[in-house]
Design an enzyme around this catalytic site. Structure first.
Site, PDB file in Angstrom:
ATOM      1  N   GLY A  10       0.468  -1.339   0.000  1.00  8.34           N
ATOM      2  CA  GLY A  10      -0.185   0.242   0.360  1.00  8.34           C
ATOM      3  C   GLY A  10       0.907   0.820  -0.290  1.00  8.34           C
ATOM      4  O   GLY A  10       0.249   2.522  -0.760  1.00  8.34           O
ATOM      5  N   SER A  11       1.659   0.674   0.082  1.00 10.52           N
ATOM      6  CA  SER A  11       2.821   2.561   0.054  1.00 10.52           C
ATOM      7  C   SER A  11       3.282   2.925  -0.607  1.00 10.52           C
ATOM      8  O   SER A  11       3.878   2.240  -2.106  1.00 10.52           O
ATOM      9  CB  SER A  11       4.324   2.248   1.559  1.00 10.52           C
ATOM     10  OG  SER A  11       5.579   2.992   0.922  1.00 10.52           O
TER      11      SER A  11
END
Ligand SMILES: N[C@@H](CCC(=O)N[C@@H](CS)C(=O)NCC(=O)O)C(=O)O
Length: 211
Positions: A10-11
């Site tokens: 997700g980063s």
């Protein structure tokens, strides 16, 4: 040789590196670092990266963090051409300007507005919202009359910026007031190698904004 890549799907900066590796055709040995469980603060990870941030890459003797530095390294070391990060000083200068703009302004302002709300349950700060709008407005201006962020072909500038703009989009930021950004965003979605990896990461990222 194996390239270890410490990341979370997700980063945003991790997503940018994943897309770059795909574009360059390099395989990464993926190693999940669960920030919420504090994996990044464990001594074995701090030994690799004393700053304890992801993304972090280990290629032989080289331990490298800062997503844009990793992206540039992958192209310079493994790219078959220099198209993503042109060697020509004038062209590279424009790509660099966009990379620094993304790090210091566009992504920074996103984090300044949203992260206190998500991670510290702080109230929204309208001044910081205006700063975010200003930053997207700058990008809209940079894109005037050109297809990609640094000219007529896809570069690392687009890859880092699309990771950020897709985060804005996922957070519910209204991009419709920025026609150049909307058009460029659609183009990047269709033409960035590995964009599916960005989409998969965004599904994780979205969970932070759903309550
Ligand atoms: N400018 C850095 C930002 C890296 C960053 O802040 N990563 C966050 C996750 S998205 C992180 O590792 N946070 C944990 C920490 O700072 O301890 C980059 O582009 O790589």
């Amino acid at each position: 040789m194996t390239i270890d890549f410490y990341y979370l799907p997700g980063s945003a900066p991790c997503r940018a590196v994943l897309m770059t590796a795909k574009a360059v055709g390099v395989e990464l040995n993926l190693k999940l670092v669960n920030l919420l469980a504090g994996d990044h603060l464990k001594p074995e990870f701090v030994k690799i990266n004393p700053q304890h941030t992801i993304p972090t890459m280990v290629d032989g003797d080289l331990n490298l963090w800062e997503s844009r530095a990793i992206m540039a390294y992958l192209v310079e070391k493994y790219g078959k051409t220099d198209s993503l990060y042109p060697k020509d000083p004038t062209k590279r200068a424009v790509v660099n300007q966009r990379l620094y703009f993304d790090m210091g302004t566009l992504y920074d302002r996103f984090g300044t507005y949203y992260y206190p709300q998500i991670f510290a349950k702080a109230p929204a700060n309208p001044e910081n919202f205006k700063k975010m709008e200003e930053a997207v407005g700058f990008l809209n201006t940079f894109l005037d009359g050109q297809t990609y962020a640094a000219g007529e072909s896809l570069t690392l500038a687009d890859i880092t910026l699309v990771a950020t703009i897709s985060s804005y989009d996922t957070a519910g930021f209204d991009l419709s007031k920025y026609p150049n950004v909307e058009k460029w965003y659609a183009k990047c979605k269709a033409t960035t190698p590995g964009y599916d990896l960005n989409e998969a990461g965004l599904a994780e990222f979205k969970k932070f904004f759903s309550h």
